[in-house]
Design a protein around this motif. Structure first.
Motif, PDB file in Angstrom:
ATOM      1  N   SER A 177     -25.365  33.184 -14.309  1.00  0.00           N
ATOM      2  CA  SER A 177     -25.440  32.533 -15.623  1.00  0.00           C
ATOM      3  C   SER A 177     -25.311  33.479 -16.808  1.00  0.00           C
ATOM      4  O   SER A 177     -25.840  33.204 -17.878  1.00  0.00           O
ATOM      5  N   ALA A 178     -24.601  34.596 -16.648  1.00  0.00           N
ATOM      6  CA  ALA A 178     -24.367  35.505 -17.775  1.00  0.00           C
ATOM      7  C   ALA A 178     -22.886  35.819 -17.860  1.00  0.00           C
ATOM      8  O   ALA A 178     -22.291  36.317 -16.894  1.00  0.00           O
ATOM      9  N   TRP A 179     -22.292  35.503 -19.019  1.00  0.00           N
ATOM     10  CA  TRP A 179     -20.859  35.678 -19.223  1.00  0.00           C
ATOM     11  C   TRP A 179     -20.581  36.509 -20.479  1.00  0.00           C
ATOM     12  O   TRP A 179     -21.348  36.456 -21.444  1.00  0.00           O
ATOM     13  N   GLY A 180     -19.461  37.204 -20.458  1.00  0.00           N
ATOM     14  CA  GLY A 180     -18.943  37.844 -21.651  1.00  0.00           C
ATOM     15  C   GLY A 180     -17.505  37.436 -21.862  1.00  0.00           C
ATOM     16  O   GLY A 180     -16.736  37.333 -20.891  1.00  0.00           O
ATOM     17  N   VAL A 181     -17.123  37.177 -23.124  1.00  0.00           N
ATOM     18  CA  VAL A 181     -15.720  36.881 -23.458  1.00  0.00           C
ATOM     19  C   VAL A 181     -15.315  37.763 -24.636  1.00  0.00           C
ATOM     20  O   VAL A 181     -16.014  37.825 -25.648  1.00  0.00           O
ATOM     21  N   GLN A 182     -14.204  38.473 -24.477  1.00  0.00           N
ATOM     22  CA  GLN A 182     -13.740  39.338 -25.550  1.00  0.00           C
ATOM     23  C   GLN A 182     -13.164  38.528 -26.710  1.00  0.00           C
ATOM     24  O   GLN A 182     -13.237  38.930 -27.863  1.00  0.00           O
ATOM     25  N   PHE A 183     -12.585  37.375 -26.405  1.00  0.00           N
ATOM     26  CA  PHE A 183     -12.012  36.534 -27.450  1.00  0.00           C
ATOM     27  C   PHE A 183     -13.101  35.784 -28.210  1.00  0.00           C
ATOM     28  O   PHE A 183     -14.275  35.792 -27.830  1.00  0.00           O
ATOM     29  N   HIS A 184     -12.696  35.131 -29.301  1.00  0.00           N
ATOM     30  CA  HIS A 184     -13.633  34.434 -30.193  1.00  0.00           C
ATOM     31  C   HIS A 184     -13.457  32.918 -30.056  1.00  0.00           C
ATOM     32  O   HIS A 184     -12.661  32.312 -30.780  1.00  0.00           O
ATOM     33  N   PRO A 185     -14.210  32.255 -29.188  1.00  0.00           N
ATOM     34  CA  PRO A 185     -14.070  30.803 -29.076  1.00  0.00           C
ATOM     35  C   PRO A 185     -14.545  30.056 -30.312  1.00  0.00           C
ATOM     36  O   PRO A 185     -14.180  28.888 -30.504  1.00  0.00           O
ATOM     37  N   GLU A 186     -15.350  30.710 -31.161  1.00  0.00           N
ATOM     38  CA  GLU A 186     -15.863  30.045 -32.362  1.00  0.00           C
ATOM     39  C   GLU A 186     -14.876  30.067 -33.525  1.00  0.00           C
ATOM     40  O   GLU A 186     -15.070  29.357 -34.517  1.00  0.00           O
ATOM     41  N   PHE A 187     -13.812  30.851 -33.437  1.00  0.00           N
ATOM     42  CA  PHE A 187     -12.817  30.923 -34.514  1.00  0.00           C
ATOM     43  C   PHE A 187     -11.899  29.706 -34.474  1.00  0.00           C
ATOM     44  O   PHE A 187     -11.585  29.176 -33.401  1.00  0.00           O
ATOM     45  N   ASN A 188     -11.422  29.282 -35.653  1.00  0.00           N
ATOM     46  CA  ASN A 188     -10.304  28.351 -35.727  1.00  0.00           C
ATOM     47  C   ASN A 188      -9.108  29.095 -36.321  1.00  0.00           C
ATOM     48  O   ASN A 188      -9.188  30.298 -36.619  1.00  0.00           O
ATOM     49  N   ALA A 189      -8.008  28.395 -36.492  1.00  0.00           N
ATOM     50  CA  ALA A 189      -6.793  29.056 -36.975  1.00  0.00           C
ATOM     51  C   ALA A 189      -6.974  29.628 -38.375  1.00  0.00           C
ATOM     52  O   ALA A 189      -6.492  30.728 -38.678  1.00  0.00           O
ATOM     53  N   ALA A 190      -7.691  28.920 -39.246  1.00  0.00           N
ATOM     54  CA  ALA A 190      -7.874  29.399 -40.619  1.00  0.00           C
ATOM     55  C   ALA A 190      -8.674  30.699 -40.647  1.00  0.00           C
ATOM     56  O   ALA A 190      -8.339  31.627 -41.411  1.00  0.00           O
ATOM     57  N   ILE A 191      -9.713  30.781 -39.844  1.00  0.00           N
ATOM     58  CA  ILE A 191     -10.503  32.009 -39.788  1.00  0.00           C
ATOM     59  C   ILE A 191      -9.654  33.164 -39.275  1.00  0.00           C
ATOM     60  O   ILE A 191      -9.684  34.275 -39.818  1.00  0.00           O
ATOM     61  N   THR A 192      -8.874  32.907 -38.243  1.00  0.00           N
ATOM     62  CA  THR A 192      -8.027  33.959 -37.677  1.00  0.00           C
ATOM     63  C   THR A 192      -6.980  34.422 -38.676  1.00  0.00           C
ATOM     64  O   THR A 192      -6.732  35.634 -38.814  1.00  0.00           O
ATOM     65  N   ARG A 193      -6.384  33.497 -39.394  1.00  0.00           N
ATOM     66  CA  ARG A 193      -5.419  33.894 -40.433  1.00  0.00           C
ATOM     67  C   ARG A 193      -6.107  34.747 -41.498  1.00  0.00           C
ATOM     68  O   ARG A 193      -5.526  35.697 -42.019  1.00  0.00           O
ATOM     69  N   GLY A 194      -7.350  34.403 -41.823  1.00  0.00           N
ATOM     70  CA  GLY A 194      -8.085  35.191 -42.796  1.00  0.00           C
ATOM     71  C   GLY A 194      -8.289  36.619 -42.335  1.00  0.00           C
ATOM     72  O   GLY A 194      -8.134  37.570 -43.118  1.00  0.00           O
ATOM     73  N   TYR A 195      -8.619  36.807 -41.070  1.00  0.00           N
ATOM     74  CA  TYR A 195      -8.775  38.165 -40.538  1.00  0.00           C
ATOM     75  C   TYR A 195      -7.463  38.937 -40.623  1.00  0.00           C
ATOM     76  O   TYR A 195      -7.445  40.110 -41.015  1.00  0.00           O
TER      77      TYR A 195
END
Length: 237
Positions: A177-195
């Motif tokens: 029950s312990a996971w790590g993800v390098q990607f950002h599942p909480e981001f949407n397209a607008a947030i990513t464009r902002g970065y």
């Protein structure tokens, strides 16, 4: 005592993006209607006993795990105890690297350099098809990323779940029950464009095609659903 999921806040998004919220706000939106409470470890707020949270999500951060900052090392020790206690954990980006570091892996600068934008992530199918969090994902899916460091070595007990040509360890699991993800599942397209926009000068200096990266941004529904799936696996609305 608190209800819902503990969000361990390890830093904040770019100042220019905070009008859209911060990591914990985007996570809360993705796991709604499940509630969440926040401990800001970067600001010195104390963590609870590892048995107290029903589940834990660890945020991203502009800090680097390899810096071994005192608050980060203290959080790593807490995570190791939480894994030993079978407390469910999902680490995102910095949280992913910190979880790997806490359990005997190694985080540091990715030899391939920065990864940013919307990328394709591939499942390690033999393992992912037997994983309760990843089993319903397609063989490859779109995900948002922004990172310079990575989990370069996973803990010996880890199961690698996802990767791509840039990042060999995009997701892993330790125990049940312990996971790590390098990607950002909480981001949407607008947030990513902002970065991408606000890091454009860095991208130009690193000879990355900022405009092409910006144009390739899409929504990432499969990656985003991981947050809700994780939350519902361990906490009732």
């Amino acid at each position: 005592m608190h209800d819902g999921i503990l969000i361990i806040k390890t830093g904040s998004t770019l100042p220019a993006l905070r009008q859209q919220g911060d990591f914990e706000d985007w996570i809360r939106a993705a796991i709604a209607p499940i509630s969440a409470w926040v401990v800001d470890v970067e600001k010195g707020q104390p963590l609870p006993a590892v048995e107290e949270p029903s589940a834990v999500i660890v945020t991203g951060s502009p800090a680097m795990v390899s810096q071994r900052l005192p608050w980060s090392e203290q959080t790593a020790a807490w995570l190791a105890e939480a894994v030993a206690a079978a407390t469910p954990i999902l680490g995102i980006c910095y949280g992913h690297q910190l979880l790997a570091h806490a359990l005997g892996g190694r985080a540091g600068p990715n030899p391939n350099g920065r990864e940013i934008g919307t990328v394709r992530v591939e499942l390690n199918a033999a393992q992912a098809r037997r994983d309760p969090l990843f089993e319903e994902l397609p063989a490859d899916f779109a995900a948002h990323v922004t990172h310079e460091e990575s989990a370069l070595k996973l803990p010996d007990s880890a199961v690698r779940l996802a990767y791509n040509g840039h990042e060999q360890n995009h997701a892993f699991r330790v125990g049940s029950s312990a996971w790590g993800v390098q990607f950002h599942p909480e981001f949407n397209a607008a947030i990513t464009r902002g970065y991408i926009f606000h890091k454009r000068h860095d991208l130009y200096r690193e000879r990355l095609a900022a405009l092409d990266i910006l144009r390739s941004v899409t929504e990432t529904p499969h990656a985003t659903r991981l947050l809700s799936r994780f939350a519902h696996m361990f906490v009732s609305p």
